[in-house]
Enzyme design. Structure first.
Site, PDB file in Angstrom:
ATOM      1  N   ARG A 225       0.760  -1.222   0.055  1.00  0.00           N
ATOM      2  CA  ARG A 225      -0.080  -0.118   0.063  1.00  0.00           C
ATOM      3  C   ARG A 225       0.910   1.244  -0.029  1.00  0.00           C
ATOM      4  O   ARG A 225       1.740   1.425   0.587  1.00  0.00           O
ATOM      5  CB  ARG A 225      -0.964  -0.060   1.285  1.00  0.00           C
ATOM      6  CG  ARG A 225      -2.270  -1.080   1.058  1.00  0.00           C
ATOM      7  CD  ARG A 225      -3.296  -0.288   0.014  1.00  0.00           C
ATOM      8  NE  ARG A 225      -4.239  -1.309  -0.265  1.00  0.00           N
ATOM      9  CZ  ARG A 225      -4.562  -2.193  -1.035  1.00  0.00           C
ATOM     10  NH1 ARG A 225      -3.280  -2.543  -1.856  1.00  0.00           N
ATOM     11  NH2 ARG A 225      -5.572  -2.866  -1.080  1.00  0.00           N
ATOM     12  N   HIS A 273      -1.079   0.328  -9.937  1.00  0.00           N
ATOM     13  CA  HIS A 273      -1.857  -0.548  -8.968  1.00  0.00           C
ATOM     14  C   HIS A 273      -2.323  -1.870 -10.020  1.00  0.00           C
ATOM     15  O   HIS A 273      -3.568  -2.107  -9.725  1.00  0.00           O
ATOM     16  CB  HIS A 273      -3.072  -0.162  -8.356  1.00  0.00           C
ATOM     17  CG  HIS A 273      -3.500  -0.612  -6.986  1.00  0.00           C
ATOM     18  ND1 HIS A 273      -3.578  -0.003  -6.029  1.00  0.00           N
ATOM     19  CD2 HIS A 273      -3.537  -1.981  -6.815  1.00  0.00           C
ATOM     20  CE1 HIS A 273      -3.896  -0.898  -4.940  1.00  0.00           C
ATOM     21  NE2 HIS A 273      -3.821  -2.209  -5.346  1.00  0.00           N
TER      22      HIS A 273
HETATM   23  P1  NDP Z   1      -1.246 -10.468   4.866  1.00  0.00           P
HETATM   24  O1  NDP Z   1      -2.364 -10.054   5.926  1.00  0.00           O
HETATM   25  O2  NDP Z   1      -1.296 -12.107   4.615  1.00  0.00           O
HETATM   26  O3  NDP Z   1       0.233 -10.134   5.268  1.00  0.00           O
HETATM   27  C1  NDP Z   1       0.472  -9.140   5.853  1.00  0.00           C
HETATM   28  C2  NDP Z   1       1.902  -9.269   6.432  1.00  0.00           C
HETATM   29  O4  NDP Z   1       2.223  -7.842   6.882  1.00  0.00           O
HETATM   30  C3  NDP Z   1       1.943  -9.920   7.289  1.00  0.00           C
HETATM   31  O5  NDP Z   1       3.340 -10.774   7.355  1.00  0.00           O
HETATM   32  C4  NDP Z   1       1.978  -9.190   8.640  1.00  0.00           C
HETATM   33  O6  NDP Z   1       2.755  -9.771   9.790  1.00  0.00           O
HETATM   34  C5  NDP Z   1       2.726  -7.928   8.111  1.00  0.00           C
HETATM   35  N1  NDP Z   1       2.322  -6.899   9.033  1.00  0.00           N
HETATM   36  C6  NDP Z   1       1.281  -6.366   9.132  1.00  0.00           C
HETATM   37  N2  NDP Z   1       1.443  -5.272  10.245  1.00  0.00           N
HETATM   38  C7  NDP Z   1       2.514  -5.146  10.412  1.00  0.00           C
HETATM   39  C8  NDP Z   1       3.350  -4.180  11.364  1.00  0.00           C
HETATM   40  N3  NDP Z   1       2.888  -3.422  11.737  1.00  0.00           N
HETATM   41  N4  NDP Z   1       4.727  -4.513  11.439  1.00  0.00           N
HETATM   42  C9  NDP Z   1       5.282  -5.729  10.739  1.00  0.00           C
HETATM   43  N5  NDP Z   1       4.473  -6.166   9.958  1.00  0.00           N
HETATM   44  C10 NDP Z   1       3.491  -6.271   9.730  1.00  0.00           C
HETATM   45  O7  NDP Z   1      -1.608  -9.749   3.527  1.00  0.00           O
HETATM   46  P2  NDP Z   1      -1.409 -10.306   2.024  1.00  0.00           P
HETATM   47  O8  NDP Z   1      -0.116 -10.772   2.194  1.00  0.00           O
HETATM   48  O9  NDP Z   1      -2.531 -11.121   1.654  1.00  0.00           O
HETATM   49  O10 NDP Z   1      -1.511  -8.971   1.096  1.00  0.00           O
HETATM   50  C11 NDP Z   1      -0.567  -7.753   1.667  1.00  0.00           C
HETATM   51  C12 NDP Z   1      -1.134  -6.550   1.245  1.00  0.00           C
HETATM   52  O11 NDP Z   1      -0.802  -6.394  -0.284  1.00  0.00           O
HETATM   53  C13 NDP Z   1      -2.340  -6.141   1.324  1.00  0.00           C
HETATM   54  O12 NDP Z   1      -2.824  -5.776   2.496  1.00  0.00           O
HETATM   55  C14 NDP Z   1      -2.806  -5.400   0.137  1.00  0.00           C
HETATM   56  O13 NDP Z   1      -2.590  -4.055   0.612  1.00  0.00           O
HETATM   57  C15 NDP Z   1      -1.701  -5.478  -0.866  1.00  0.00           C
HETATM   58  N6  NDP Z   1      -2.212  -6.006  -2.246  1.00  0.00           N
HETATM   59  C16 NDP Z   1      -1.514  -5.285  -3.308  1.00  0.00           C
HETATM   60  C17 NDP Z   1      -2.142  -5.584  -4.559  1.00  0.00           C
HETATM   61  C18 NDP Z   1      -1.512  -4.849  -5.772  1.00  0.00           C
HETATM   62  O14 NDP Z   1      -2.080  -5.325  -6.757  1.00  0.00           O
HETATM   63  N7  NDP Z   1      -0.656  -4.100  -5.634  1.00  0.00           N
HETATM   64  C19 NDP Z   1      -2.965  -6.774  -4.738  1.00  0.00           C
HETATM   65  C20 NDP Z   1      -3.252  -7.538  -3.508  1.00  0.00           C
HETATM   66  C21 NDP Z   1      -2.737  -6.976  -2.450  1.00  0.00           C
HETATM   67  P3  NDP Z   1       2.236 -11.094  10.619  1.00  0.00           P
HETATM   68  O15 NDP Z   1       2.469 -12.219   9.334  1.00  0.00           O
HETATM   69  O16 NDP Z   1       3.125 -11.234  11.620  1.00  0.00           O
HETATM   70  O17 NDP Z   1       0.667 -11.026  10.644  1.00  0.00           O
HETATM   71  C1  OXD Z   2      -6.017  -5.831  -3.273  1.00  0.00           C
HETATM   72  C2  OXD Z   2      -5.530  -4.832  -3.992  1.00  0.00           C
HETATM   73  O1  OXD Z   2      -5.955  -5.554  -1.965  1.00  0.00           O
HETATM   74  O2  OXD Z   2      -6.250  -5.051  -5.202  1.00  0.00           O
HETATM   75  O3  OXD Z   2      -6.585  -6.891  -3.334  1.00  0.00           O
HETATM   76  O4  OXD Z   2      -4.812  -3.994  -3.762  1.00  0.00           O
END
Ligand code: NDP
Ligand code: OXD
Length: 309
Positions: A225, A273
């Site tokens: 993000r 995006h």
């Molecule tokens: P997950 O919820 O599976 O993973 C999030 C990760 O971030 C976890 O490892 C989590 O830690 C870590 N995290 C969250 N908060 C913190 C913090 N404060 N400090 C350290 N680590 C933190 O999400 P996904 O992997 O499924 O997706 C990640 C993001 O990718 C989505 O939230 C979205 O914003 C983005 N996205 C973007 C897309 C694009 O096309 N650009 C498409 C799809 C998603 P922990 O493992 O310990 O919980």
């Molecule tokens: C998602 C994205 O969060 O598209 O799925 O960014």
């Protein structure tokens, strides 16, 4: 049971959900807001819904299914009903996100940025090729998508480490957590791939001070993000020669404003995006399985509103 869909490609969500659920829930009504309008439902399947759709829900609402991985847009809506929220978990996005990350890593590792510049100058010169071991990759946010990227990048012969909120043990991947863990990862990564969600704990995490902890010549890829990384600080570090370049898919304001200097900088690749578009068929199959689990009274893997992801 009434399932109401408000999402891009709503008819495709509807078609797959109907196909998957018909054998077990033949009487379920699965409709889109385009055809049925807003109204109360048992299950909402939504992507960035209007607040008015949430406002007209009543006690029959059992869960909200977020038709994407990130729940930041949904959680920020006023009047969000207090029901479990289910998001997409991989559902085809892991492989696409790994393509994106790998493309960015190879672009810089194989000097495509420098060859592009040479081409503009009609200049024929071979760049010395680094050993892959000099290009350790740090994944910031080692969740579903981060782990999919980590495994694929590692399979391509790069050393991979990752950082998450909680402690993790993943074979073949060095893992870090906590503040000192982030500093170690930044100090020792030639490329970072950030896949953090937008939460109160991650907002502007990758600020000037943290980005400056990367070694000279490092590269930043952000597809999580835009609010997790300060783009002006990043650009400043690139301009001062500390960082080599970046590939960015997400921005604090989307679309990236037309006048933003990131558009102009040849060391930065900007994409709109698109790193991992939602695969509707895979997503709807996951949601259908989750809806069936819900009807059997099983507990679901849900979003934690307290942490924001
Ligand atoms: P997950 O919820 O599976 O993973 C999030 C990760 O971030 C976890 O490892 C989590 O830690 C870590 N995290 C969250 N908060 C913190 C913090 N404060 N400090 C350290 N680590 C933190 O999400 P996904 O992997 O499924 O997706 C990640 C993001 O990718 C989505 O939230 C979205 O914003 C983005 N996205 C973007 C897309 C694009 O096309 N650009 C498409 C799809 C998603 P922990 O493992 O310990 O919980
Ligand atoms: C998602 C994205 O969060 O598209 O799925 O960014």
């Amino acid at each position: 049971m009434r399932i109401l869909i408000h999402a891009p490609e709503a008819p495709r969500w509807q078609e797959t959900l109907r196909r998957e659920l018909r054998p077990t829930l033949p009487n379920a009504s699965i409709v889109t807001t385009q055809e049925a309008g807003e109204g109360p439902a048992d299950i909402l399947v939504v992507w960035k819904p209007p607040a008015s759709l949430l406002a007209c829900q009543d006690a029959s609402l059992k869960a909200i299914f977020n038709a994407g991985a990130g729940v930041d847009a949904l959680l920020s809506l006023p009047g969000l009903p207090d029901v479990p929220i289910v998001r997409l978990r991989d559902a085809g996005m892991g492989a696409l996100m790994a393509d994106y990350a790998l493309y960015g890593i190879l672009h810089f590792y194989r000097d495509m940025d420098r060859y592009r510049q040479q081409q503009l100058e009609h200049h024929w010169q071979e760049q010395p090729l680094d050993d892959r071991s000099a290009w350790r990759v740090g994944i910031v946010g080692l969740g579903t998508l981060g782990q999919a990227c980590a495994q694929r990048i590692r399979a391509q012969g790069f050393e991979v480490q990752g950082w998450s909120r909680s402690e993790k043990h993943i074979e073949g991947i060095k893992t870090h957590h906590g503040d000192t863990g982030l500093t170690t990862l930044l100090n020792t990564s030639r490329v970072i791939v950030s896949l953090l969600p937008d939460t109160p704990g991650t907002r502007w995490l990758l600020d000037e001070q943290r980005l400056a902890q990367l070694p000279e010549g490092a590269v930043v890829i952000n597809a999580g993000r835009g609010t997790t990384l300060d783009p002006d600080a990043l650009l400043g570090l690139i301009e001062r020669g500390h960082l080599r370049g970046a590939m960015l898919d997400v921005f604090p304001d989307e679309p990236l404003p037309a006048q933003h200097p990131l558009w102009q900088d040849p060391r930065v690749i900007v994409t709109p995006h698109v790193a991992a578009p939602t695969d509707v068929s895979a997503g709807a199959r996951q949601f259908a399985a989750d809806i069936l689990a819900l009807t059997r009274g099983e507990s679901l893997d849900t979003v934690d509103p307290a942490t924001g992801y």
